[in-house]
Design a protein around this motif. Structure first.
Motif, mmCIF file in Angstrom:
data_model
loop_
_atom_site.group_PDB
_atom_site.id
_atom_site.type_symbol
_atom_site.label_atom_id
_atom_site.label_comp_id
_atom_site.label_asym_id
_atom_site.label_seq_id
_atom_site.Cartn_x
_atom_site.Cartn_y
_atom_site.Cartn_z
ATOM 1 N N PRO A 1 11.378 0.715 -5.208
ATOM 2 C CA PRO A 1 10.318 0.146 -4.370
ATOM 3 C C PRO A 1 8.940 0.370 -4.985
ATOM 4 O O PRO A 1 8.665 1.436 -5.539
ATOM 5 C CB PRO A 1 10.451 0.922 -3.056
ATOM 6 C CG PRO A 1 11.861 1.407 -3.043
ATOM 7 C CD PRO A 1 12.203 1.677 -4.478
ATOM 8 N N SER A 2 8.115 -0.622 -4.889
ATOM 9 C CA SER A 2 6.751 -0.556 -5.404
ATOM 10 C C SER A 2 5.901 0.368 -4.539
ATOM 11 O O SER A 2 6.064 0.416 -3.316
ATOM 12 C CB SER A 2 6.134 -1.956 -5.402
ATOM 13 O OG SER A 2 4.754 -1.899 -5.670
ATOM 14 N N SER A 3 4.982 1.058 -5.183
ATOM 15 C CA SER A 3 4.035 1.893 -4.426
ATOM 16 C C SER A 3 2.683 1.186 -4.269
ATOM 17 O O SER A 3 1.738 1.784 -3.762
ATOM 18 C CB SER A 3 3.856 3.240 -5.133
ATOM 19 O OG SER A 3 3.349 3.038 -6.430
ATOM 20 N N GLU A 4 2.614 -0.075 -4.685
ATOM 21 C CA GLU A 4 1.368 -0.824 -4.545
ATOM 22 C C GLU A 4 0.996 -0.956 -3.067
ATOM 23 O O GLU A 4 1.862 -1.149 -2.210
ATOM 24 C CB GLU A 4 1.496 -2.226 -5.141
ATOM 25 C CG GLU A 4 1.580 -2.247 -6.648
ATOM 26 C CD GLU A 4 1.652 -3.667 -7.172
ATOM 27 O OE1 GLU A 4 0.936 -4.543 -6.637
ATOM 28 O OE2 GLU A 4 2.435 -3.901 -8.106
ATOM 29 N N GLU A 5 -0.271 -0.875 -2.789
ATOM 30 C CA GLU A 5 -0.774 -0.895 -1.420
ATOM 31 C C GLU A 5 -0.309 -2.130 -0.657
ATOM 32 O O GLU A 5 0.085 -2.035 0.508
ATOM 33 C CB GLU A 5 -2.315 -0.804 -1.427
ATOM 34 C CG GLU A 5 -2.931 -0.577 -0.054
ATOM 35 C CD GLU A 5 -3.074 -1.847 0.775
ATOM 36 O OE1 GLU A 5 -2.942 -1.761 2.006
ATOM 37 O OE2 GLU A 5 -3.298 -2.928 0.186
ATOM 38 N N ARG A 6 -0.335 -3.290 -1.271
ATOM 39 C CA ARG A 6 0.039 -4.522 -0.569
ATOM 40 C C ARG A 6 1.507 -4.495 -0.131
ATOM 41 O O ARG A 6 1.857 -4.986 0.932
ATOM 42 C CB ARG A 6 -0.247 -5.756 -1.416
ATOM 43 C CG ARG A 6 0.581 -5.848 -2.674
ATOM 44 C CD ARG A 6 0.096 -6.997 -3.565
ATOM 45 N NE ARG A 6 0.742 -6.925 -4.849
ATOM 46 C CZ ARG A 6 1.495 -7.887 -5.356
ATOM 47 N NH1 ARG A 6 1.665 -9.025 -4.696
ATOM 48 N NH2 ARG A 6 2.062 -7.749 -6.531
ATOM 49 N N HIS A 7 2.381 -3.882 -0.928
ATOM 50 C CA HIS A 7 3.788 -3.800 -0.551
ATOM 51 C C HIS A 7 4.011 -2.752 0.536
ATOM 52 O O HIS A 7 4.813 -2.972 1.459
ATOM 53 C CB HIS A 7 4.657 -3.507 -1.782
ATOM 54 C CG HIS A 7 4.554 -4.586 -2.800
ATOM 55 N ND1 HIS A 7 4.381 -4.337 -4.134
ATOM 56 C CD2 HIS A 7 4.568 -5.937 -2.676
ATOM 57 C CE1 HIS A 7 4.302 -5.472 -4.796
ATOM 58 N NE2 HIS A 7 4.420 -6.459 -3.921
ATOM 59 N N ARG A 8 3.308 -1.642 0.446
ATOM 60 C CA ARG A 8 3.392 -0.619 1.502
ATOM 61 C C ARG A 8 2.876 -1.189 2.831
ATOM 62 O O ARG A 8 3.473 -0.969 3.882
ATOM 63 C CB ARG A 8 2.606 0.634 1.113
ATOM 64 C CG ARG A 8 3.286 1.467 0.028
ATOM 65 C CD ARG A 8 2.665 2.855 -0.142
ATOM 66 N NE ARG A 8 1.233 2.932 0.071
ATOM 67 C CZ ARG A 8 0.301 2.852 -0.888
ATOM 68 N NH1 ARG A 8 0.653 2.705 -2.137
ATOM 69 N NH2 ARG A 8 -0.971 2.947 -0.584
ATOM 70 N N ARG A 9 1.793 -1.923 2.762
ATOM 71 C CA ARG A 9 1.201 -2.522 3.966
ATOM 72 C C ARG A 9 2.198 -3.474 4.629
ATOM 73 O O ARG A 9 2.368 -3.458 5.851
ATOM 74 C CB ARG A 9 -0.082 -3.270 3.589
ATOM 75 C CG ARG A 9 -0.785 -3.948 4.758
ATOM 76 C CD ARG A 9 -2.022 -4.723 4.337
ATOM 77 N NE ARG A 9 -1.666 -5.929 3.585
ATOM 78 C CZ ARG A 9 -2.038 -6.181 2.332
ATOM 79 N NH1 ARG A 9 -2.794 -5.334 1.655
ATOM 80 N NH2 ARG A 9 -1.665 -7.298 1.736
ATOM 81 N N ARG A 10 2.857 -4.264 3.860
ATOM 82 C CA ARG A 10 3.832 -5.216 4.402
ATOM 83 C C ARG A 10 5.034 -4.493 5.000
ATOM 84 O O ARG A 10 5.558 -4.911 6.040
ATOM 85 C CB ARG A 10 4.257 -6.193 3.313
ATOM 86 C CG ARG A 10 3.098 -7.087 2.883
ATOM 87 C CD ARG A 10 3.397 -7.849 1.634
ATOM 88 N NE ARG A 10 2.201 -8.586 1.206
ATOM 89 C CZ ARG A 10 2.020 -9.025 -0.019
ATOM 90 N NH1 ARG A 10 2.934 -8.811 -0.957
ATOM 91 N NH2 ARG A 10 0.916 -9.674 -0.335
ATOM 92 N N SER A 11 5.456 -3.422 4.363
ATOM 93 C CA SER A 11 6.567 -2.634 4.907
ATOM 94 C C SER A 11 6.210 -2.040 6.261
ATOM 95 O O SER A 11 7.030 -2.036 7.188
ATOM 96 C CB SER A 11 6.968 -1.513 3.938
ATOM 97 O OG SER A 11 7.626 -2.051 2.820
#
Length: 149
Positions: free
Chosen positions: A127-137
């Motif tokens: 899993p990506s730790s990029e902010e946009r991916h965390r935000r979507r999760s």
């Protein structure tokens, strides 16, 4: 990583192939029903989803004829992110961008070599730790909580 595999009657042939592929990739296989397939795909999805939610396994592979049925059933469990993947891009991106924890495949849709490749890609992806991916999760988790009854 511990990887569980479950399937219905339409996934018996490819299940054996994928069990071997998971082991060859250096992961522990937790074969949830090694002697007989589940008659109904929701049963396979439930057993596998619970193995992840209870912390017995880290990820899972679900197999039915199309992959759609097991995906629909598995996604009924909060915290489960299952997707039908019949191409390599989706198998990788599903983990990296969407934190997918169950790979669903259809035995009647794809061949053995593609299935092997999908499993290898699914297991390597992180899993990506990029902010946009965390935000979507977090948004997905919020939706689950909002509609959980």
């Amino acid at each position: 990583m511990k990887v569980s595999i479950a399937y219905d009657h339409a996934g018996t042939r490819i299940a054996e192939v994928l069990k071997s592929e998971v082991a060859k990739s250096g992961h522990e296989v937790v074969y949830l029903d090694p002697e007989v397939a589940f008659d109904d795909y929701p049963d396979a999805a439930e057993v596998l989803a619970l193995s992840i939610l209870e912390g017995k396994t880290d990820r899972g592979i679900l197999i039915c004829g199309s992959g759609a049925g097991v995906s629909i059933a598995a996604n009924k469990f909060p915290g489960i992110r299952a997707a039908v993947c019949h191409d390599c891009y989706t198998a990788q991106q599903g983990v990296e961008h969407d934190n997918m924890n169950i790979l669903c495949v259809g035995e009647r849709v794809i061949g053995e070599e593609l299935a092997r490749n999908l499993v290898r890609i699914f297991l390597k992806a992180q899993p990506s730790s990029e902010e946009r991916h965390r935000r979507r999760s977090v948004k997905i988790e919020t939706i689950e909580k909002r509609y959980l009854k």
